[in-house]
Design a protein around this motif. Structure first.
Motif, PDB file in Angstrom:
ATOM      1  N   LEU A  18       0.812  -1.341   0.142  1.00  0.00           N
ATOM      2  CA  LEU A  18      -0.292  -0.129  -0.049  1.00  0.00           C
ATOM      3  C   LEU A  18       0.800   1.300   0.061  1.00  0.00           C
ATOM      4  CD1 LEU A  18      -2.749  -0.755   2.490  1.00  0.00           C
ATOM      5  CD2 LEU A  18      -2.888  -0.614   0.132  1.00  0.00           C
ATOM      6  N   VAL A  19       1.962   1.094   0.116  1.00  0.00           N
ATOM      7  CA  VAL A  19       2.970   2.328   0.443  1.00  0.00           C
ATOM      8  C   VAL A  19       2.845   3.133  -0.846  1.00  0.00           C
ATOM      9  CG1 VAL A  19       5.278   2.131  -0.460  1.00  0.00           C
ATOM     10  CG2 VAL A  19       4.914   2.380   2.053  1.00  0.00           C
ATOM     11  N   THR A  20       2.901   2.826  -1.911  1.00  0.00           N
ATOM     12  CA  THR A  20       3.019   3.696  -3.266  1.00  0.00           C
ATOM     13  C   THR A  20       1.526   4.512  -3.040  1.00  0.00           C
ATOM     14  OG1 THR A  20       3.975   1.987  -4.535  1.00  0.00           O
ATOM     15  CG2 THR A  20       2.794   3.888  -5.791  1.00  0.00           C
ATOM     16  N   ASP A  21       0.326   3.916  -2.808  1.00  0.00           N
ATOM     17  CA  ASP A  21      -0.826   4.541  -2.713  1.00  0.00           C
ATOM     18  C   ASP A  21      -0.884   5.531  -1.551  1.00  0.00           C
ATOM     19  OD1 ASP A  21      -1.989   3.075  -4.699  1.00  0.00           O
ATOM     20  OD2 ASP A  21      -3.071   1.791  -3.708  1.00  0.00           O
ATOM     21  N   TYR A  22       0.028   5.103  -0.458  1.00  0.00           N
ATOM     22  CA  TYR A  22       0.066   5.959   0.653  1.00  0.00           C
ATOM     23  C   TYR A  22       0.601   7.437   0.319  1.00  0.00           C
ATOM     24  CZ  TYR A  22       2.026   7.843   5.083  1.00  0.00           C
ATOM     25  OH  TYR A  22       2.198   8.671   6.157  1.00  0.00           O
ATOM     26  N   PHE A  23       1.786   7.121  -0.525  1.00  0.00           N
ATOM     27  CA  PHE A  23       2.530   8.360  -0.939  1.00  0.00           C
ATOM     28  C   PHE A  23       1.616   9.169  -1.804  1.00  0.00           C
ATOM     29  CE2 PHE A  23       6.178   6.399   1.070  1.00  0.00           C
ATOM     30  CZ  PHE A  23       6.418   7.495   1.650  1.00  0.00           C
ATOM     31  N   ALA A  26      -3.799   7.976  -1.992  1.00  0.00           N
ATOM     32  CA  ALA A  26      -4.883   7.193  -2.787  1.00  0.00           C
ATOM     33  C   ALA A  26      -5.455   6.176  -1.928  1.00  0.00           C
ATOM     34  CB  ALA A  26      -4.203   6.816  -4.121  1.00  0.00           C
ATOM     35  N   LEU A  27      -5.123   6.232  -0.636  1.00  0.00           N
ATOM     36  CA  LEU A  27      -5.672   5.289   0.406  1.00  0.00           C
ATOM     37  C   LEU A  27      -7.072   5.611   0.770  1.00  0.00           C
ATOM     38  CD1 LEU A  27      -2.796   4.519   2.929  1.00  0.00           C
ATOM     39  CD2 LEU A  27      -3.267   3.117   0.788  1.00  0.00           C
ATOM     40  N   THR A  28      -8.015   4.479   0.944  1.00  0.00           N
ATOM     41  CA  THR A  28      -9.151   4.936   1.458  1.00  0.00           C
ATOM     42  C   THR A  28      -8.873   5.370   2.906  1.00  0.00           C
ATOM     43  OG1 THR A  28      -9.747   2.560   2.140  1.00  0.00           O
ATOM     44  CG2 THR A  28     -10.286   3.328  -0.115  1.00  0.00           C
ATOM     45  N   PRO A  29     -10.122   5.974   3.410  1.00  0.00           N
ATOM     46  CA  PRO A  29      -9.927   6.230   4.951  1.00  0.00           C
ATOM     47  C   PRO A  29      -9.504   4.996   5.596  1.00  0.00           C
ATOM     48  CG  PRO A  29     -11.583   7.597   3.902  1.00  0.00           C
ATOM     49  CD  PRO A  29     -11.109   6.278   3.063  1.00  0.00           C
ATOM     50  N   GLU A  31      -8.443   2.108   4.816  1.00  0.00           N
ATOM     51  CA  GLU A  31      -6.920   1.538   4.670  1.00  0.00           C
ATOM     52  C   GLU A  31      -6.012   2.470   5.341  1.00  0.00           C
ATOM     53  OE1 GLU A  31      -6.958  -0.412   0.042  1.00  0.00           O
ATOM     54  OE2 GLU A  31      -6.893   1.760   0.264  1.00  0.00           O
ATOM     55  N   ARG A  32      -6.053   3.639   5.469  1.00  0.00           N
ATOM     56  CA  ARG A  32      -5.096   4.614   5.950  1.00  0.00           C
ATOM     57  C   ARG A  32      -5.371   4.534   7.639  1.00  0.00           C
ATOM     58  NH1 ARG A  32      -2.657   9.500   4.887  1.00  0.00           N
ATOM     59  NH2 ARG A  32      -1.595   9.966   6.566  1.00  0.00           N
ATOM     60  N   ASP A  33      -6.402   4.044   8.155  1.00  0.00           N
ATOM     61  CA  ASP A  33      -6.472   3.927   9.595  1.00  0.00           C
ATOM     62  C   ASP A  33      -5.547   2.660   9.889  1.00  0.00           C
ATOM     63  OD1 ASP A  33      -7.806   6.090  10.184  1.00  0.00           O
ATOM     64  OD2 ASP A  33      -9.831   4.939  10.360  1.00  0.00           O
ATOM     65  N   ARG A  34      -5.841   1.648   9.004  1.00  0.00           N
ATOM     66  CA  ARG A  34      -5.052   0.256   9.348  1.00  0.00           C
ATOM     67  C   ARG A  34      -3.714   0.660   9.052  1.00  0.00           C
ATOM     68  NH1 ARG A  34      -7.469  -3.885   5.668  1.00  0.00           N
ATOM     69  NH2 ARG A  34      -6.543  -5.475   7.082  1.00  0.00           N
ATOM     70  N   PHE A  35      -3.289   1.307   7.987  1.00  0.00           N
ATOM     71  CA  PHE A  35      -1.915   1.527   7.717  1.00  0.00           C
ATOM     72  C   PHE A  35      -1.293   2.301   8.928  1.00  0.00           C
ATOM     73  CE2 PHE A  35       1.857   3.757   5.684  1.00  0.00           C
ATOM     74  CZ  PHE A  35       1.943   2.938   4.666  1.00  0.00           C
ATOM     75  N   ASP A  36      -1.756   3.208   9.283  1.00  0.00           N
ATOM     76  CA  ASP A  36      -1.369   3.832  10.660  1.00  0.00           C
ATOM     77  C   ASP A  36      -1.271   3.237  11.808  1.00  0.00           C
ATOM     78  OD1 ASP A  36      -0.926   6.199   9.240  1.00  0.00           O
ATOM     79  OD2 ASP A  36      -2.722   7.290   9.797  1.00  0.00           O
ATOM     80  N   ALA A  37      -2.280   2.212  12.075  1.00  0.00           N
ATOM     81  CA  ALA A  37      -2.391   1.442  13.108  1.00  0.00           C
ATOM     82  C   ALA A  37      -1.177   0.496  13.009  1.00  0.00           C
ATOM     83  CB  ALA A  37      -3.661   0.657  13.331  1.00  0.00           C
ATOM     84  N   HIS A  38      -0.928   0.062  11.883  1.00  0.00           N
ATOM     85  CA  HIS A  38       0.455  -1.053  11.640  1.00  0.00           C
ATOM     86  C   HIS A  38       1.710  -0.147  12.147  1.00  0.00           C
ATOM     87  CE1 HIS A  38       2.505  -4.504  10.378  1.00  0.00           C
ATOM     88  NE2 HIS A  38       3.754  -3.590  10.032  1.00  0.00           N
ATOM     89  N   LEU A  39       1.839   1.013  11.713  1.00  0.00           N
ATOM     90  CA  LEU A  39       2.938   1.639  11.560  1.00  0.00           C
ATOM     91  C   LEU A  39       3.272   2.197  13.220  1.00  0.00           C
ATOM     92  CD1 LEU A  39       3.050   4.686   9.216  1.00  0.00           C
ATOM     93  CD2 LEU A  39       4.578   2.610   9.214  1.00  0.00           C
TER      94      LEU A  39
END
Ligand code: ZN
Length: 84
Positions: A18-23, A26-29, A31-39
């Motif tokens: 998902l990192v490309t979409d993150y930059f 382009a993440l959905t909210p 996805e963004r939440d789960r991305f941040d939670a993992h970080l």
């Protein structure tokens, strides 16, 4: 992905995918939440993301930098990481 997606934590592999979409923001909210939670719980991915951020900024700020062999090699390394 279905609507009302699960709140399963991302794996490291999923985060990298998902990192490309993150930059590109382009993440959905969700996805963004789960991305941040993992970080928040994974120093390895946090470090990876920081390296990626620095690299993206360097490439963005310097015209033609992407053409330089050492930078191209670095970008290639990130792409390879994604396939591990
Ligand atoms: Zn991770």
């Amino acid at each position: 992905m279905t609507m009302g997606a699960t709140q399963e934590p991302l794996t490291c592999q999923q985060l990298v995918e998902l990192v490309t979409d993150y930059f590109e923001d382009a993440l959905t909210p969700a996805e963004r939440d789960r991305f941040d939670a993992h970080l928040a719980v994974c120093p390895g991915c946090e470090h990876y993301l920081e390296q990626m951020r620095i690299t993206m900024r360097l490439v963005h700020d310097a015209d033609g930098l992407e053409e330089r062999p050492e930078v191209a090699a670095l970008l290639e390394m990130f792409r390879d990481y994604k396939r591990l």
